[in-house]
Design a protein around this motif. Structure first.
Motif, short mmCIF file in Angstrom:
data_model
loop_
_atom_site.label_atom_id
_atom_site.label_comp_id
_atom_site.label_asym_id
_atom_site.label_seq_id
_atom_site.Cartn_x
_atom_site.Cartn_y
_atom_site.Cartn_z
N ARG A 151 0.85 -1.19 0.00
CA ARG A 151 0.00 0.00 0.00
C ARG A 151 0.89 1.25 0.00
O ARG A 151 1.65 1.47 0.94
CB ARG A 151 -0.92 0.01 1.22
CG ARG A 151 -1.85 -1.21 1.26
CD ARG A 151 -2.75 -1.18 2.48
NE ARG A 151 -3.63 -2.35 2.50
CZ ARG A 151 -4.60 -2.55 3.40
NH1 ARG A 151 -4.80 -1.65 4.36
NH2 ARG A 151 -5.36 -3.62 3.33
N ASP B 146 1.60 3.53 3.04
CA ASP B 146 2.49 3.12 4.12
C ASP B 146 3.96 3.43 3.82
O ASP B 146 4.82 3.21 4.68
CB ASP B 146 2.35 1.61 4.38
CG ASP B 146 0.95 1.23 4.82
OD1 ASP B 146 0.33 2.01 5.56
OD2 ASP B 146 0.47 0.14 4.43
N GLY B 147 4.26 3.93 2.61
CA GLY B 147 5.65 4.17 2.24
C GLY B 147 5.96 5.60 1.85
O GLY B 147 7.11 5.91 1.53
N ASP C 47 -2.81 10.43 5.76
CA ASP C 47 -4.23 10.16 5.96
C ASP C 47 -5.09 11.40 5.72
O ASP C 47 -6.23 11.30 5.27
CB ASP C 47 -4.47 9.62 7.37
CG ASP C 47 -3.61 8.41 7.66
OD1 ASP C 47 -4.11 7.28 7.58
OD2 ASP C 47 -2.41 8.59 7.95
#
Length: 358
Positions: free
Chosen positions: A64, A67-68, A112
């Motif tokens: 995903r 996440d990086g 987010d």
């Protein structure tokens, strides 16, 4: 609340509204790059800041991008200075299936809070890159273009069966890779097809049709050579990175004439930087060079605004200046498509000034 309330020569603005004197300026929507690796392949970070490819396997759809990505990458601020306010970023092209991409705003500290749409696409890659990373480097599959296609087909077959078994109440064992592929097989997100060479582009089209899934054709370097065939399919094309050297065999037909040729064939064309291959702030310059090579100027503007927004499914929020859309706009003292080195005078994201020239 971060939205465009009104547009006009006169508007009924609140008495305490901040007023920016834009006399003599050009006002545009914030630009959109439909394919890059900003934040996941960081500026000046050869190893530690490079989370672009998970080399442990050629098939990693469960990765995903969110996440990086490091939003502290200096490329984010540089992009805002260049008028780019939204980017679609994610894994690179080492793997046949690399993971999911995200469309995000380029201002913020927490991914987010910056997301426009996630997942927006599943990255897949054909040709030289997955072959070179595994077949030539590690002497394991995929060693050929046939193997690249076979690995992709295998996972699509398995995902379709996994979905059907779940719908039939058979409760198959949980599989992270197949779960990640369900939005693709269900038609919720497209395959984001890294393909330069004509035969690879057409293999991407063939497999997408075979499984009835959505797809975008990313890079599409040889697209001009097969424009008639691509016109029959009507898939969105994301052309680039075109600026710079022909650094590998698949790029020998790289040309700024490609966007114009594909547009004249009837396709929806977006221009991309593949940043950091081309710095993201150079996106408007790339659009200008495409216009100089045959893409109508109006379409060059659309190729970095409303076209990518529509092709990514985020046009309800960004891509044009309309009441109700996100207040992402840029003020320019010179036309950035025709003036080399033009920089934004002021960049606004979600109604907030995030950059203003001295």
């Amino acid at each position: 609340d971060g939205k465009i309330a009104a547009i006009g020569k006169t508007v009924d603005a609140p008495a305490d509204a901040k007023v920016i004197d834009a006399t003599g300026c050009l006002v545009t929507p914030g630009f959109i790059d439909a394919h890059c690796h900003i934040g996941i392949d960081e500026e000046g970070m050869r190893w530690e800041g490079n989370d672009c490819n998970e080399y442990s396997s050629p098939v990693t759809p469960e990765m995903r991008s969110i996440d990086g990505i490091n939003p502290r990458d200096e490329a984010f601020h540089l992009a805002l200075e260049g008028g780019v306010t939204t980017a679609t970023t994610g894994p690179g092209s080492a793997n046949v299936l690399g993971g999911t991409f995200v469309a995000l705003k380029l201002d913020g500290n927490c991914i987010d809070d910056m997301i426009v749409k996630y997942p927006v696409a599943m990255k897949i890659a054909f040709g030289e890159n997955p072959k070179g990373c595994y077949g030539q480097g590690l002497k394991k599959s995929p060693m050929t273009r046939m193997a690249v296609a076979a690995l992709l087909r295998e996972l699509l077959f398995k995902t379709r069966r996994y979905r059907d078994d779940k719908l039939a109440g058979k409760n198959p064992a949980f599989d992270m890779k197949l779960e990640a592929m369900l939005p693709v097989i269900n038609g919720e997100i497209p395959l984001k097809c890294h393909a330069h060479r004509a035969d690879d582009i057409l293999t991407a089209v063939r497999i997408a049709k075979e499984f009835g899934v959505k797809a975008t054709l990313d890079h599409c370097t040889d697209g001009e050579l097969i424009s008639d065939e691509l016109a029959k399919e009507g898939l969105p094309v994301f052309v680039g990175p075109t600026l710079g050297s022909k650094s590998k065999a698949e790029l020998r037909h790289k040309s700024f004439t490609t966007p114009g040729a594909l547009y004249h064939a009837g396709l929806t064309v977006s221009i991309i930087t593949d940043a950091p291959v081309i710095p993201l702030e150079k996106l408007p310059m790339c659009a200008g060079l495409a216009a100089n090579a045959g893409l109508p100027m109006e379409e060059a503007w659309r190729a970095i605004t409303i076209n990518p927004a529509r092709s990514l499914g985020i046009d309800s929020r960004v891509g044009s200046l309309e009441p109700g859309k996100d207040a992402d706009l840029v003020l320019w003292t010179a036309d950035p498509l025709t003036t080399i080195g033009a920089e934004a005078y002021c960049t606004i994201v979600d109604g907030k000034v995030v950059y203003q020239a001295e």
